[in-house]
Each structure stands twice: as C-alpha cells, then as structure tokens.
Design an enzyme around this catalytic site. Sequence first.
Site, PDB file in Angstrom:
ATOM      1  N   GLU A 179       0.837  -1.211   0.000  1.00 55.10           N
ATOM      2  CA  GLU A 179       0.000   0.000   0.000  1.00 55.10           C
ATOM      3  C   GLU A 179       0.870   1.260   0.000  1.00 55.10           C
ATOM      4  O   GLU A 179       0.555   2.241  -0.673  1.00 55.10           O
ATOM      5  CB  GLU A 179      -0.954  -0.026   1.200  1.00 55.10           C
ATOM      6  CG  GLU A 179      -2.031  -1.115   1.029  1.00 55.10           C
ATOM      7  CD  GLU A 179      -2.901  -1.311   2.251  1.00 55.10           C
ATOM      8  OE1 GLU A 179      -2.349  -1.605   3.329  1.00 55.10           O
ATOM      9  OE2 GLU A 179      -4.126  -1.165   2.136  1.00 55.10           O
ATOM     10  N   GLU A 206      -3.574  -9.545   3.782  1.00 53.36           N
ATOM     11  CA  GLU A 206      -4.375  -9.230   4.973  1.00 53.36           C
ATOM     12  C   GLU A 206      -5.482 -10.247   5.209  1.00 53.36           C
ATOM     13  O   GLU A 206      -5.818 -10.560   6.355  1.00 53.36           O
ATOM     14  CB  GLU A 206      -4.998  -7.829   4.835  1.00 53.36           C
ATOM     15  CG  GLU A 206      -4.028  -6.674   5.043  1.00 53.36           C
ATOM     16  CD  GLU A 206      -3.283  -6.264   3.783  1.00 53.36           C
ATOM     17  OE1 GLU A 206      -3.278  -7.047   2.799  1.00 53.36           O
ATOM     18  OE2 GLU A 206      -2.700  -5.171   3.764  1.00 53.36           O
TER      19      GLU A 206
HETATM   20  N1  3HC Z   1       4.462  -7.519  11.732  1.00 52.59           N
HETATM   21  C1  3HC Z   1       5.211  -7.907  12.785  1.00 52.59           C
HETATM   22  N2  3HC Z   1       6.078  -8.927  12.747  1.00 52.59           N
HETATM   23  C2  3HC Z   1       6.190  -9.597  11.588  1.00 52.59           C
HETATM   24  C3  3HC Z   1       5.440  -9.251  10.451  1.00 52.59           C
HETATM   25  C4  3HC Z   1       4.539  -8.157  10.542  1.00 52.59           C
HETATM   26  N3  3HC Z   1       3.800  -7.754   9.501  1.00 52.59           N
HETATM   27  N4  3HC Z   1       5.755 -10.090   9.446  1.00 52.59           N
HETATM   28  C5  3HC Z   1       6.683 -10.924   9.945  1.00 52.59           C
HETATM   29  N5  3HC Z   1       6.939 -10.631  11.232  1.00 52.59           N
HETATM   30  C6  3HC Z   1       7.923 -11.276  12.113  1.00 52.59           C
HETATM   31  C7  3HC Z   1       7.595 -12.735  12.367  1.00 52.59           C
HETATM   32  O1  3HC Z   1       6.699 -12.868  13.443  1.00 52.59           O
HETATM   33  C8  3HC Z   1       8.964 -13.287  12.679  1.00 52.59           C
HETATM   34  O2  3HC Z   1       9.263 -12.923  14.003  1.00 52.59           O
HETATM   35  P1  3HC Z   1      10.155 -13.881  14.944  1.00 52.59           P
HETATM   36  O3  3HC Z   1      11.459 -14.030  14.235  1.00 52.59           O
HETATM   37  O4  3HC Z   1      10.199 -13.155  16.221  1.00 52.59           O
HETATM   38  O5  3HC Z   1       9.378 -15.166  15.001  1.00 52.59           O
HETATM   39  C9  3HC Z   1       9.885 -12.482  11.762  1.00 52.59           C
HETATM   40  O6  3HC Z   1       9.153 -11.301  11.413  1.00 52.59           O
HETATM   41  C10 3HC Z   1      10.275 -13.187  10.488  1.00 52.59           C
HETATM   42  O7  3HC Z   1       9.091 -13.676   9.876  1.00 52.59           O
HETATM   43  P2  3HC Z   1       9.045 -15.128   9.205  1.00 52.59           P
HETATM   44  O8  3HC Z   1       9.609 -16.132  10.133  1.00 52.59           O
HETATM   45  O9  3HC Z   1       7.665 -15.302   8.723  1.00 52.59           O
HETATM   46  O10 3HC Z   1      10.079 -14.917   8.006  1.00 52.59           O
HETATM   47  P3  3HC Z   1       9.987 -15.380   6.493  1.00 52.59           P
HETATM   48  O11 3HC Z   1      11.210 -14.866   5.842  1.00 52.59           O
HETATM   49  O12 3HC Z   1       9.665 -16.825   6.418  1.00 52.59           O
HETATM   50  O13 3HC Z   1       8.735 -14.615   5.866  1.00 52.59           O
HETATM   51  C11 3HC Z   1       7.326 -12.736   5.381  1.00 52.59           C
HETATM   52  C12 3HC Z   1       8.740 -13.216   5.773  1.00 52.59           C
HETATM   53  C13 3HC Z   1       6.994 -13.236   3.975  1.00 52.59           C
HETATM   54  C14 3HC Z   1       7.337 -11.243   5.421  1.00 52.59           C
HETATM   55  C15 3HC Z   1       6.298 -13.330   6.380  1.00 52.59           C
HETATM   56  O14 3HC Z   1       6.729 -13.038   7.692  1.00 52.59           O
HETATM   57  C16 3HC Z   1       4.909 -12.774   6.248  1.00 52.59           C
HETATM   58  O15 3HC Z   1       4.166 -13.226   5.412  1.00 52.59           O
HETATM   59  N6  3HC Z   1       4.563 -11.804   7.103  1.00 52.59           N
HETATM   60  C17 3HC Z   1       3.230 -11.269   7.177  1.00 52.59           C
HETATM   61  C18 3HC Z   1       2.982 -10.267   6.105  1.00 52.59           C
HETATM   62  C19 3HC Z   1       1.610  -9.689   6.234  1.00 52.59           C
HETATM   63  O16 3HC Z   1       0.649 -10.373   6.531  1.00 52.59           O
HETATM   64  N7  3HC Z   1       1.490  -8.388   5.999  1.00 52.59           N
HETATM   65  C20 3HC Z   1       0.245  -7.729   6.107  1.00 52.59           C
HETATM   66  C21 3HC Z   1       0.078  -7.183   7.479  1.00 52.59           C
HETATM   67  S1  3HC Z   1      -1.510  -6.512   7.767  1.00 52.59           S
HETATM   68  C22 3HC Z   1      -1.478  -4.983   7.068  1.00 52.59           C
HETATM   69  O17 3HC Z   1      -0.513  -4.610   6.460  1.00 52.59           O
HETATM   70  C23 3HC Z   1      -2.700  -4.151   7.329  1.00 52.59           C
HETATM   71  C24 3HC Z   1      -2.769  -2.935   6.447  1.00 52.59           C
HETATM   72  O18 3HC Z   1      -3.424  -3.243   5.263  1.00 52.59           O
HETATM   73  C25 3HC Z   1      -3.497  -1.836   7.144  1.00 52.59           C
END
Ligand code: 3HC
Length: 697
Positions: A105, A125
């Site tokens: 975004e 999301e």
């Molecule tokens: N917020 C906070 N922490 C996050 C995060 C996030 N969005 N995404 C990942 N993390 C943290 C994980 O909890 C993990 O923490 P830890 O080491 O303490 O366990 C660390 O980052 C690494 O994450 P992964 O183990 O998942 O690492 P990968 O390399 O396998 O994957 C990734 C990375 C593809 C970025 C995956 O973490 C992921 O898919 N994250 C979520 C992304 C997501 O859902 N984003 C949307 C959020 S909602 C939003 O943006 C709302 C908006 O529209 C208003």
Amino acid sequence: MSEVVTYSREGNVGVITVNYPPVNALSHAVRSGLIAALEQGQEDSEAKVLLLVCEGRTFIAGADIREFGKPMQKPGLAELVETYENSEKPLVAAIHGTALGGGLEMALGCHYRVALNSAKIGLPEVKLGLLPGAGGTQRLPRLTGAQKALEIITSGEFVGAKDALALGILDVVDDGEDVKAAGLAYAQQIADEGKPVRRVRDLKDKIASDKGSDVFDQFRAVLQKKARGQFSPFKCVDAIEAAFNLPFAEGMKRERELFTECMDSPQRAGQIHSFFAEREVSKVKGLSKDTPVRDVNSVGIIGAGTMGGGIAMNFANVGIPVIIVEMKQEALDKGLGIIRKNYENSAKKGRLTQQQVEDRIALITGSLSYDDFKSVDLVIEAVFENMAVKKEIFAKLDAICKPGTILASNTSTLDIDEIGSATRRPEDVVGMHFFSPANVMKLLENVRGSKTSDEVKATVMAVAKKIKKVGVLVGNCHGFVGNRMLHRRGAEAMTLVNEGATPQQVDKVLTDLGYPMGQFAMSDLAGIDVGYRIREERRNAGEQVAPSWMDKLAEQNRLGQKTMAGVYKYEEGSRNPVPDAEVERIIEGFRKEQDISSREITDQEILERCMYVMVNEAAKILEEGIADRALDIDVVWIYGYGFPAYRGGPMFWADQVGLDVILAAVEKYHADVGGEQWKPADLLKQLVADGKKFGDL
Ligand code: 3HC
C-alpha cells in the site's frame, strides 16, 4: 531523525531508507520516521525525485501485526500513504523481497514502482482475517481492474515481479540484485525525463471499464464455496466494489469501515493467533538455537505406498535425492507410477513445467534392497502400523546405515522408544509423522523419544523447514498430539452414531465449524482399515476397545475411497461422499446386536462431544508435557487436520468458548456417558479455578 528511517541524498535523488529488522514492518516508529523523512525530502531543494527503499531482507512486509488490538498511534497507515501520494516531488518505491500488505500500500502511494526480478508483492491481509486497510482495495483495482484485484486481495497470494509488471502494478523490473542501485537508476531516469507525479488514486480507465459489471456477484458466488464460513474475504469484495461505485475519498471511508469490522471480528483474533503460533512452534523449549544440525542431503524411504510416495515427493521437490525401498517390484513400480501421475497432474494444472516434472522424478530411485541405504543421511520408514514389523525394519537399518544416519518412523501412533529399542542407537531414532496426502499437508509432527538426541531433534525441525512443512516437536505417547486427540473425537463420533446420530449429521456439524471434511469422510479418505488396525493392535495389547459398527465396515472390505465404499459410497472418479443405505443397515444391525435403542441427537450435543472430548484430552497432553504449549496443539490441528485457522486452533477456540463452560460439559458427559475420555483433566480444572485460559500458560 528516527533511527529506523533515514534521509540522505545521492545526486538529485533524495533517498528515504527504512531499516527496521526483521521485515521492516510499519511500526509506530517507522510510520513517524517515514513522515519526518518525507518532510526532509520535500525541503531538500537539491532533491528532484524521492526514492523509498529498504535495508535488510525485504521491502516493508506490512503493518506491524504486533500492534494490532492496541490503540493506533498517529500517524495511521492510510494517512501515511496519503501523505506520500500527496508529495509534490515524484516518489519512486524500489522493492526487493516482499512488498506485502501495508508495504504494498505504501508502494501504491508512491508515484512509480521498480522491483527486483526476485521480488514479490501481495496483499495477504485476508490471511489475518482482515482486508487491506490503507487504500489497497481502492488503489490496486485502479491499476489492475476488478477481476485481478479480487483474485489478489481475496486470496492473499503473492504475485511475482514479472506478473506484477504485466498487471500494471509495477513500472519496471530490474534483473540485478542491488535494489538501491535499481531504484536510483530509475529515479534518475524520472528526474532526467522530467516525469510528473502520477497518483494512482487519479487513474480512471480501469474503474470506468469495470463499473457496474457483474464480476462482483460472480466472485461472491465463487467465494461461497472457496471461503465457506469466512468473514473477511467477503468484506474484501465489498471494499473493492466500493472502488468502482464511489469517488476515491468515499471509497477510502468505506474501506475503513469494513476494515474496522474485520478488526473487531473473532476471526481476525484467531487468524493472528495462528500466524504467530506457526512461527513460535519452531522455537522449541529446551532446545538451544545453537544446537548443531546434521546435513541431510540424501534420504531413504521404506514403503512406496501412499505415504511413502508422498513423503518422497517432498524431498524431490527441494532437490534432495530419495531412494524408495519396497519388498516387491510390482509394489515399487506401482508406487513410482503414482508419483509420476501426481507430478503430471501438477503439470496439467500449470503448477510445474514438464522439465520440473522430469527433474523431480529423476531424483527418486526405486530399490528392493536396504543395502542402498548404506550412505543416506536420513531414513524414513513408512510401512503399516505394526510394531513387530517396524522393530524388524529398524534392527535392519541399524545394521546397514552409516553412523549418524537419522532413523525416523512415520508411525502415526506407535511408541518411538520401543521402535528405538530395536537399534543400538536410540539417540538417532525419532518420529517424523507426515499427514496424508503427505505431499500436500503442511504439518510434520516430529516425535522425540526419551533417548532422541538434541541434535536429531534440531535436525528434523530443520528438515521440516527445508521441505516447506510446519514442524512441531512433540512427546512420545500413543497417537502423539494429533492422533491422540483425533482418536478421542473418532471414538466419540462412532459412539454418537451408535446412539442415534447419522454419520452425515456428525460430519455436517464438523464442516459447519469450518473443518474441510467431517470425521467419517476423513476416515474414508485415510482408509477404514487404518483405524481398524489400530483398534485391533490395542485389543491385542489387552486394552478394552469397544466393538464398533466401523469394524463391520472393515470386515466387509468397505475400506473407504480406495474401495469406493466405506462410511459413504463413491461414484467412479469422484471423491464426493454419498450417504449409503447399506451403511444405515449395517449401523442398525449393530445397534440391534448391541441392544442399543437409538435416540434423537442434537447438533449441539455432537459439537460438544466431538470438540470438548478433544479439548479435555489436549489438557491432559499439556499436563503430561507431550505438547509444550497450547499453541503447538493449535498448529498441529490447523496444519494436520484442517482446523480452520480463523478459529485459531482448538485450544484458542476453547479459550473463546470459555473453559468454565467446557469443564461443566465435560463433567456432565463424564456422569452421563462415562469413560476415561470424559474424566476432567486436572489442568482444565486448575485453569478454571484460577480463572485462566490455555493462552495464559
Ligand atoms: N508484523 C510484525 N512482525 C512480523 C510481520 C509483521 N507484519 N511479518 C513478519 N513478522 C515477524 C515474524 O513474526 C517473525 O518474528 P520472529 O522471528 O520473532 O518469530 C519475523 O518477522 C520473520 O518472519 P518469518 O519467520 O515469517 O520470516 P519469512 O522470511 O519466512 O517470511 C514474510 C517473511 C513473507 C514477510 C512473512 O513473515 C509474512 O508473510 N509476514 C506477514 C505479512 C503480512 O501479513 N502483511 C500484512 C500485514 S496486515 C497490514 O498490512 C494491514 C494494512 O493493510 C493496514
């Protein structure tokens, strides 16, 4: 200036850099840092174009999920994106890794987007029970049109850079590996060509062409099947539709309202619990991060049946060679043939190229001799559930395999210590319980025996990650975590049918809760003989296991889908369970034989008995230390049995129902139905007495 976002200048490009490991999530510090850095860029008269780029492994991966549920501190994300979009100087986003959710975004708020070829974008999301809440539902459709925006936002799937370019989400894809260099080059080009700001919110073509189309209703109809029981996918469609029916500012308001509805829904809480639980399970209690891990560069598998074949595919998929050993050539050929067929099917669906199919098949070799296991790093035994057979196999492996080979059993129930006792190296023996179909289901329940070494435990957890499974390390007991609970549910479901329910009524209650299939459809998939053999094994071991109408099915060779008849019947070429009058007769006959008079059973009773019996068992599993944390059990059920992630797993679900409610029902069924399964777990009683939840443990 915040430390997590910095401003600098290179030539006439002002560079805004985010550095907030691990994934540059948009925490409050990052959001305010981004505002401050943008202000600096605006004030810097030397900067003609501004560039947004990230340090570390990825572009911004979204909002900071850890801040959800807490009061939002200003600036909000939508406001931040708007501030960027309002910039009078052209803004370029340079993407590497994954630009996800609020990260994408932010990029859509910038005026131009360049990404490395390896980058991916997405709005995941929906997988957190949400919808994109910072303009994603309003801006993405202005670039891609309705259909693609619907697909991307409601699936939450990632899109590769090349595809995103073709969809108009990106402007340029760079083949290099240096994101800052790629960003600077593109920003410079924009400065040199004097390109103007170009705000996505002002784009009109795609909106005009899809306005009033029936694509939204068609999509909702598809979702009724695909996203049954879920809340947020439908809200995503509503929000995207608003982009076509309302002016931008009002569309943004509508997005905010729908986002808030999702945020307040229990499904959001469940999904976010699932997200963090999946990551927590890899941090095993008592196993230090520096525990050495053995190399696993070759794998042997015993058994070319459904499980063995599926397991082999997991390794071939990540380039690890596999040798499968069978007793007879015919069985081996059949197993290898099925593997080929599975790969060919993936190719037909466009998931693999023919070359990939051939490469993977080339990594799987068949053999009739254990001698071929001499030098493999890991052997996984996947033969049927019989202790004597397994012990014989492990004794052979012990004699043949090199020192250091990990000897694993795919047993779904049997005692790992007893299996290990057949070897002189029980420290190398471990359970690796895959779930059927093993090439699809994401769970790998790794079972530690009492003598399994830390190195072996750490290695099998690393192997899970390598083959893209979610590994959960659990203790050794009959059925471990998943099947121990499942057996309780299965036995209760069978008893409910004894008492008067129909198999299809029980299954419907479970699918209404969100399971992809009910208890009995699942028995048909796994094979009625599997449960039958386990019951027989326990009877042979002297346990009291009541007779069941399902034993009768097995004895009549109604083994489930594989014989096209089990609890249900199946049409040729279909996996759709069809109720069968013959089974009704078998059940009726069984009731007569056992002198049971059937009664009306309510759906609520089915739900309570099927679910609470599992929760009670799970409390015992926790008490005994078979699972370290409630979240380990949740992950086992989400990834091994399709428990709906939006309910957070059975333990999270139980916390939401209320442990006092569950305990009262368990006590009632203990009095009414009786049996060890309904004896209230001490832990459950303790938690209720203390006013606590599983999540507080
Ligand atoms: N917020 C906070 N922490 C996050 C995060 C996030 N969005 N995404 C990942 N993390 C943290 C994980 O909890 C993990 O923490 P830890 O080491 O303490 O366990 C660390 O980052 C690494 O994450 P992964 O183990 O998942 O690492 P990968 O390399 O396998 O994957 C990734 C990375 C593809 C970025 C995956 O973490 C992921 O898919 N994250 C979520 C992304 C997501 O859902 N984003 C949307 C959020 S909602 C939003 O943006 C709302 C908006 O529209 C208003």
